[in-house]
Design an enzyme around this catalytic site. Structure first.
Site, PDB file in Angstrom:
ATOM      1  N   HIS A  80      48.297 129.200 -18.755  1.00 34.46           N
ATOM      2  CA  HIS A  80      47.887 129.383 -20.143  1.00 34.46           C
ATOM      3  C   HIS A  80      48.602 130.559 -20.802  1.00 34.46           C
ATOM      4  O   HIS A  80      48.047 131.214 -21.684  1.00 34.46           O
ATOM      5  CB  HIS A  80      46.366 129.571 -20.222  1.00 34.46           C
ATOM      6  CG  HIS A  80      45.594 128.383 -19.767  1.00 34.46           C
ATOM      7  ND1 HIS A  80      44.225 128.397 -19.572  1.00 34.46           N
ATOM      8  CD2 HIS A  80      45.991 127.120 -19.467  1.00 34.46           C
ATOM      9  CE1 HIS A  80      43.817 127.208 -19.161  1.00 34.46           C
ATOM     10  NE2 HIS A  80      44.873 126.413 -19.092  1.00 34.46           N
ATOM     11  N   ASN A  81      49.823 130.825 -20.386  1.00 31.17           N
ATOM     12  CA  ASN A  81      50.601 131.915 -20.978  1.00 31.17           C
ATOM     13  C   ASN A  81      51.290 131.431 -22.253  1.00 31.17           C
ATOM     14  O   ASN A  81      51.950 130.394 -22.257  1.00 31.17           O
ATOM     15  CB  ASN A  81      51.655 132.425 -19.989  1.00 31.17           C
ATOM     16  CG  ASN A  81      51.030 133.052 -18.755  1.00 31.17           C
ATOM     17  OD1 ASN A  81      49.839 133.332 -18.724  1.00 31.17           O
ATOM     18  ND2 ASN A  81      51.837 133.274 -17.732  1.00 31.17           N
TER      19      ASN A  81
END
Length: 411
Positions: free
Chosen positions: A240-241
């Site tokens: 989820h970067n």
């Protein structure tokens, strides 16, 4: 002279408009709310006050924008009313399946004043009120209890999650379109990948392609929330970067993650790629993860237990001494969710979920491993497909190819 305190606390605000074309048919929305009311009657619940993005959207087709204001959907056996803030004017009414009431900003407690007004008009002044324990804050719970002292607050969040886990034909059609649009976003991402290009430029190119296709396919829909996580190098370590200004380098491991959002519904495409070349260790790890992915796709079928799928896939990683490099579960349900709402936690491919896969469910297969920076093969490896479960088996609705044969990007 008129004072601010003289202004109305609630209003019916249609603003001269008409209801927009809904996402789903009247029959579909009636089906959802009939099932809800049947559950309420069976559980002895007199009214429900939804406050979450996902349940308000699921039962009314209205997806709110909070900006620290409160929203609700109040449902009784006879009433179905979204409660929205005056700042949105007539839009919530235009998009709501049934009725809408607007509360104004002029008194602090106008939100609960509006909720109480709707409940009273629906014949509710005391009894059992369904709320969402997994969303309602302690402050709001106290305020509701103070405003309705003769009311017992009953959690409905888990029960209605069970309703959302099974998708109708109309929902599946929308999810299939979402998967198709995610593939379009993926193709646009690949088109933009070049050495020296920053991550955010690649993400923007893919996002624009998806938004345009959503607008073409659903010209009546709001265009919101669609996004891409495009990661390179060390930034692939977290699923989820967000995109950064890091520029792509030859030999980079890349992670493509496309999320077209249609009327609150989430779909996704996720792929591991490499730019121009791949080291031997990177290739070895990538192929192991693809092996897990392929086996996972085979295991998803009617009658399979979520925990059993996870257990078998764990064995493949264990054989390669990679079990500790896993980062999250093997897959999850699809429907009304995003990175800030939703999540049907009862339908996830995890070791502690006993749920049996049934027709009407839609789940992903998305194995991931992460090798820390500085070690051979460093980076995050992830593939993601969406599968629709039916009486006859499963249908993989993701068409974008995966693996080294397809995703070593040469420019």
């Amino acid at each position: 002279m008129q004072q601010i305190t003289d202004l109305e606390r609630t209003k019916i605000l249609q603003n001269g408009g008409e209801k927009v074309k809904p996402t789903f048919s009247k029959e579909e929305m009636t089906r959802r709310n009939t099932r809800l009311r049947e559950y309420m009657a069976k559980a002895g619940i007199d009214a429900v006050m939804f406050t979450s993005y996902h349940n308000i959207n699921y039962y009314s087709d209205f997806l709110y924008t909070s900006f620290n204001r409160s929203y609700a959907l109040v449902v009784t056996q006879d009433k179905h009313v979204t409660v929205s803030a005056n700042i949105d004017a007539g839009m919530p009414w235009r998009r709501s399946f049934d009725e809408n009431i607007v509360y104004t900003d002029w008194k602090r407690d106008n939100f609960l004043y509006a909720v109480k007004k709707v409940l009273n008009e629906g014949g509710f002044s005391s009894g059992r009120l369904g709320v969402e324990n997994d969303h309602m804050t302690l402050d709001l719970r106290r305020q509701v209890q103070d405003a309705l002292p003769n009311t017992e607050l009953v959690d409905v969040s888990q029960a209605v999650m069970g309703h959302r886990m099974f998708k109708s034909d109309e929902e599946i059609d929308l999810i299939k379109n979402g998967a198709r649009i995610a593939d379009i976003g993926g193709a646009a991402v690949v088109e933009a990948i070049r050495e020296g290009v920053p991550e955010y430029e690649v993400a923007l190119h893919g996002t624009e392609a998806m938004v345009r296709e959503i607008a073409r396919t659903y010209p009546h829909a709001e265009l919101r929330d669609t996004w891409i996580w495009f990661q390179s190098g060390i930034n692939t370590d977290g699923a989820h970067n967000w995109a950064t200004s890091r520029k792509l380098q030859r030999g980079d491991i890349l992670s493509l993650n496309c999320f077209p959002m249609i009327a609150g519904y989430y779909t996704a495409l996720e792929r591991t790629l490499f730019l121009e070349e791949v080291s031997d260790r990177h290739l070895e790890l990538w192929e192991i993860n693809c092996k897990v992915h392929r086996r996972g796709l085979e295991l998803i079928k009617p009658g399979a237990r979520c925990m059993d799928i996870a257990a078998e896939l764990n064995e493949i990683y264990r054989e390669h001494d990679l079990l500790a490099n896993r980062t999250f579960g093997y897959g999850h349900s699809f429907g009304v969710l995003s990175h800030y709402y939703g999540r049907e936690a009862g339908l996830e491919l995890r070791e502690d979920i006993e749920t049996v896969l049934e027709p009407g469910m839609v789940v992903s297969m998305e194995p991931m491993i992460m090798i820390p920076e500085g070690e051979p093969g460093a980076g995050g490896y992830r593939e993601h497909d969406i599968l629709v479960i039916s009486e006859n088996g499963t249908e993989n609705i993701t068409k974008f190819p995966f693996g080294p044969e397809h995703n070593i990007i040469k420019k």
